[in-house]
Design a protein around this motif. Structure first.
Motif, PDB file in Angstrom:
ATOM      1  N   TYR A  75      38.476  22.631  41.587  1.00 20.38           N
ATOM      2  CA  TYR A  75      38.636  22.962  43.013  1.00 20.38           C
ATOM      3  C   TYR A  75      39.105  24.395  43.240  1.00 20.38           C
ATOM      4  O   TYR A  75      39.205  24.839  44.389  1.00 20.38           O
ATOM      5  N   LYS A  76      39.419  25.114  42.166  1.00 21.63           N
ATOM      6  CA  LYS A  76      39.749  26.532  42.333  1.00 21.63           C
ATOM      7  C   LYS A  76      38.512  27.333  42.712  1.00 21.63           C
ATOM      8  O   LYS A  76      38.622  28.468  43.186  1.00 21.63           O
ATOM      9  N   ASP A  77      37.328  26.758  42.528  1.00 20.74           N
ATOM     10  CA  ASP A  77      36.058  27.398  42.874  1.00 20.74           C
ATOM     11  C   ASP A  77      35.660  26.981  44.290  1.00 20.74           C
ATOM     12  O   ASP A  77      35.275  25.823  44.514  1.00 20.74           O
ATOM     13  N   PRO A  78      35.719  27.886  45.271  1.00 25.61           N
ATOM     14  CA  PRO A  78      35.391  27.536  46.666  1.00 25.61           C
ATOM     15  C   PRO A  78      33.981  26.979  46.824  1.00 25.61           C
ATOM     16  O   PRO A  78      33.742  26.114  47.675  1.00 25.61           O
ATOM     17  N   GLU A  79      33.055  27.460  46.010  1.00 26.34           N
ATOM     18  CA  GLU A  79      31.678  26.975  46.116  1.00 26.34           C
ATOM     19  C   GLU A  79      31.574  25.519  45.662  1.00 26.34           C
ATOM     20  O   GLU A  79      30.810  24.732  46.238  1.00 26.34           O
ATOM     21  N   TYR A  80      32.324  25.162  44.628  1.00 31.31           N
ATOM     22  CA  TYR A  80      32.337  23.770  44.170  1.00 31.31           C
ATOM     23  C   TYR A  80      32.904  22.868  45.265  1.00 31.31           C
ATOM     24  O   TYR A  80      32.364  21.795  45.552  1.00 31.31           O
ATOM     25  N   VAL A  81      33.981  23.315  45.881  1.00 33.75           N
ATOM     26  CA  VAL A  81      34.615  22.541  46.953  1.00 33.75           C
ATOM     27  C   VAL A  81      33.651  22.364  48.118  1.00 33.75           C
ATOM     28  O   VAL A  81      33.486  21.261  48.653  1.00 33.75           O
ATOM     29  N   LYS A  82      33.006  23.448  48.511  1.00 35.51           N
ATOM     30  CA  LYS A  82      32.064  23.388  49.637  1.00 35.51           C
ATOM     31  C   LYS A  82      30.918  22.431  49.349  1.00 35.51           C
ATOM     32  O   LYS A  82      30.515  21.635  50.213  1.00 35.51           O
ATOM     33  N   LYS A  83      30.396  22.491  48.140  1.00 35.03           N
ATOM     34  CA  LYS A  83      29.245  21.664  47.777  1.00 35.03           C
ATOM     35  C   LYS A  83      29.601  20.184  47.686  1.00 35.03           C
ATOM     36  O   LYS A  83      28.807  19.313  48.096  1.00 35.03           O
ATOM     37  N   ASN A  84      30.787  19.877  47.179  1.00 35.03           N
ATOM     38  CA  ASN A  84      31.123  18.486  46.880  1.00 35.03           C
ATOM     39  C   ASN A  84      32.003  17.787  47.911  1.00 35.03           C
ATOM     40  O   ASN A  84      31.973  16.547  48.003  1.00 35.03           O
ATOM     41  N   LEU A  85      32.783  18.542  48.672  1.00 34.30           N
ATOM     42  CA  LEU A  85      33.749  17.913  49.571  1.00 34.30           C
ATOM     43  C   LEU A  85      33.429  18.068  51.052  1.00 34.30           C
ATOM     44  O   LEU A  85      34.057  17.416  51.892  1.00 34.30           O
ATOM     45  N   SER A  86      32.498  18.918  51.385  1.00 35.53           N
ATOM     46  CA  SER A  86      32.214  19.170  52.803  1.00 35.53           C
ATOM     47  C   SER A  86      31.617  17.960  53.506  1.00 35.53           C
ATOM     48  O   SER A  86      31.886  17.712  54.686  1.00 35.53           O
ATOM     49  N   SER A  87      30.773  17.196  52.803  1.00 37.48           N
ATOM     50  CA  SER A  87      30.095  16.068  53.427  1.00 37.48           C
ATOM     51  C   SER A  87      29.824  14.982  52.398  1.00 37.48           C
ATOM     52  O   SER A  87      30.002  15.181  51.192  1.00 37.48           O
ATOM     53  N   TYR A  88      29.396  13.835  52.887  1.00 35.85           N
ATOM     54  CA  TYR A  88      29.015  12.727  52.020  1.00 35.85           C
ATOM     55  C   TYR A  88      27.832  11.995  52.642  1.00 35.85           C
ATOM     56  O   TYR A  88      27.589  12.082  53.847  1.00 35.85           O
ATOM     57  N   PHE A  89      27.092  11.277  51.812  1.00 31.18           N
ATOM     58  CA  PHE A  89      25.937  10.535  52.301  1.00 31.18           C
ATOM     59  C   PHE A  89      26.362   9.115  52.646  1.00 31.18           C
ATOM     60  O   PHE A  89      26.966   8.418  51.834  1.00 31.18           O
ATOM     61  N   GLU A  90      26.067   8.707  53.873  1.00 34.24           N
ATOM     62  CA  GLU A  90      26.380   7.357  54.329  1.00 34.24           C
ATOM     63  C   GLU A  90      25.109   6.506  54.276  1.00 34.24           C
ATOM     64  O   GLU A  90      24.212   6.665  55.112  1.00 34.24           O
ATOM     65  N   PRO A  91      24.996   5.608  53.294  1.00 36.07           N
ATOM     66  CA  PRO A  91      23.754   4.830  53.138  1.00 36.07           C
ATOM     67  C   PRO A  91      23.460   3.907  54.314  1.00 36.07           C
ATOM     68  O   PRO A  91      22.302   3.609  54.600  1.00 36.07           O
ATOM     69  N   ILE A  92      24.488   3.439  55.017  1.00 36.28           N
ATOM     70  CA  ILE A  92      24.263   2.535  56.154  1.00 36.28           C
ATOM     71  C   ILE A  92      23.479   3.247  57.249  1.00 36.28           C
ATOM     72  O   ILE A  92      22.552   2.691  57.848  1.00 36.28           O
ATOM     73  N   ASP A  93      23.859   4.498  57.517  1.00 36.39           N
ATOM     74  CA  ASP A  93      23.182   5.272  58.548  1.00 36.39           C
ATOM     75  C   ASP A  93      22.020   6.094  57.988  1.00 36.39           C
ATOM     76  O   ASP A  93      21.206   6.629  58.746  1.00 36.39           O
ATOM     77  N   GLY A  94      21.993   6.240  56.647  1.00 30.71           N
ATOM     78  CA  GLY A  94      20.928   7.008  56.036  1.00 30.71           C
ATOM     79  C   GLY A  94      21.012   8.497  56.328  1.00 30.71           C
ATOM     80  O   GLY A  94      19.986   9.182  56.400  1.00 30.71           O
ATOM     81  N   GLU A  95      22.240   9.011  56.456  1.00 29.70           N
ATOM     82  CA  GLU A  95      22.403  10.429  56.769  1.00 29.70           C
ATOM     83  C   GLU A  95      23.726  10.949  56.221  1.00 29.70           C
ATOM     84  O   GLU A  95      24.618  10.169  55.863  1.00 29.70           O
ATOM     85  N   SER A  96      23.829  12.279  56.149  1.00 29.84           N
ATOM     86  CA  SER A  96      25.061  12.915  55.683  1.00 29.84           C
ATOM     87  C   SER A  96      26.067  13.009  56.822  1.00 29.84           C
ATOM     88  O   SER A  96      25.700  13.226  57.981  1.00 29.84           O
TER      89      SER A  96
END
Length: 300
Positions: free
Chosen positions: A112-133
């Motif tokens: 998490y010291k890498d801002p790009e890693y944080v942005k890529k992995n923590l900014s959003s998640y995929f919700e399978p029920i709604d089929g969208e991020s």
């Protein structure tokens, strides 16, 4: 690079958060949130942690996580951790939206010291029920250190994980991560602990604590709060102001530090049995409250 230099760098680059006697903070560290597998030490205490965190959210506390929140040595991907403890992250998101979430990276989540890693992995998640991020921690930043600075007295409280005093788990953290994944995680089934971890090696724990104390002495007795070793510490006024909030993976309990009304306390949350046999999660005061002004308050 020495532990003294690493700790100084963490202090010099720390994020500053102003506070006053009306401010309220809860400090937890070393949650080691995993994927709910046999190796997920957090799973045993997740209900205790969620109840405590929900209490602090409702009471208007800011949440400071002092490193090793996510177990990213044993687990390769945040997604599996998120799915295992989705309710926890939804609650942390509420803190984030209210600008009440302050995150520090430790050795087990050092990616998490890498801002790009944080942005890529923590900014959003995929919700399978709604089929969208969906948004999760949009715009979140992780820090190596945080300084709480009192608006009136200018007293400073330095928060950092503490692995800066552990050269192997700081400088060679990638090697440590490899050994945990390849060796110690499988051996954990047989009860064999990782000897490089100060939380499981008393001799290493003492060395880490000694180095942090020396740094505090060199820095005008700056109040310093860490995690890493999992051993709670609450000094008396006049002693070296070296605090440790413990961890969230103690057997059947979690420990943390509260800062409220200009005072500091060490607390524990655990499951207790009432007279009628009902199980409930309760807060236990271990040390304090102690006025912050009773400790050294001058700035170096």
């Amino acid at each position: 690079m020495s532990s003294n230099t690493r700790l100084s760098n963490a202090y010099q680059t720390a994020k500053t958060v102003p506070f006053d006697d009306e401010s309220k903070f809860i400090l937890f560290s070393d949650c080691h949130r995993g994927d709910n597998s046999f190796a997920d030490d957090f799973a045993n205490n997740r209900n205790i942690y969620f109840h405590a965190l929900n209490f602090y959210f409702k009471e208007g506390f800011d949440y400071c996580e002092i490193g090793d929140g996510d177990e990213l040595w044993e687990n390769r991907f945040f997604e599996s951790i998120f799915q295992a403890h989705k309710n926890v992250y939804e609650l942390l998101r509420k803190f984030h939206l209210g600008r009440r979430l302050h995150m520090i990276w430790g050795n087990h989540d050092m990616v998490y010291k890498d801002p790009e890693y944080v942005k890529k992995n923590l900014s959003s998640y995929f919700e399978p029920i709604d089929g969208e991020s969906k948004e999760l921690f949009e715009g979140i930043t992780y820090h190596e250190g945080i300084i709480l600075r009192h608006k009136d007295t200018e007293q400073e409280i330095f928060l950092t994980h503490g692995h800066q005093a552990d050269w192997w788990n700081y400088t060679f953290w990638r090697w440590s991560r490899f050994l945990v994944r390849a060796l110690w995680k499988p051996l954990q089934v047989w009860g064999i602990a990782d000897p490089t971890s100060p939380a499981k090696n008393y001799k290493e724990l003492i060395k880490v604590e000694r180095r942090i104390k020396k740094w505090i002495l060199k820095n005008n007795l700056l109040i310093t709060i860490v995690g890493h070793t999992h051993r709670p510490r609450f000094p008396e006024p006049g002693d070296i102001p070296f605090f440790n909030d413990g961890s969230c993976v103690h057997p059947r309990s979690i420990t943390g530090i509260e800062i409220e009304k200009g005072s500091i306390s060490l607390i524990k949350w655990q499951i207790s049995t009432t007279d009628d046999g009902t199980l409930r999660v309760v807060r236990v005061l271990l040390e304090g409250p102690q006025k912050l002004t009773d400790y050294q308050k001058t700035k170096s």
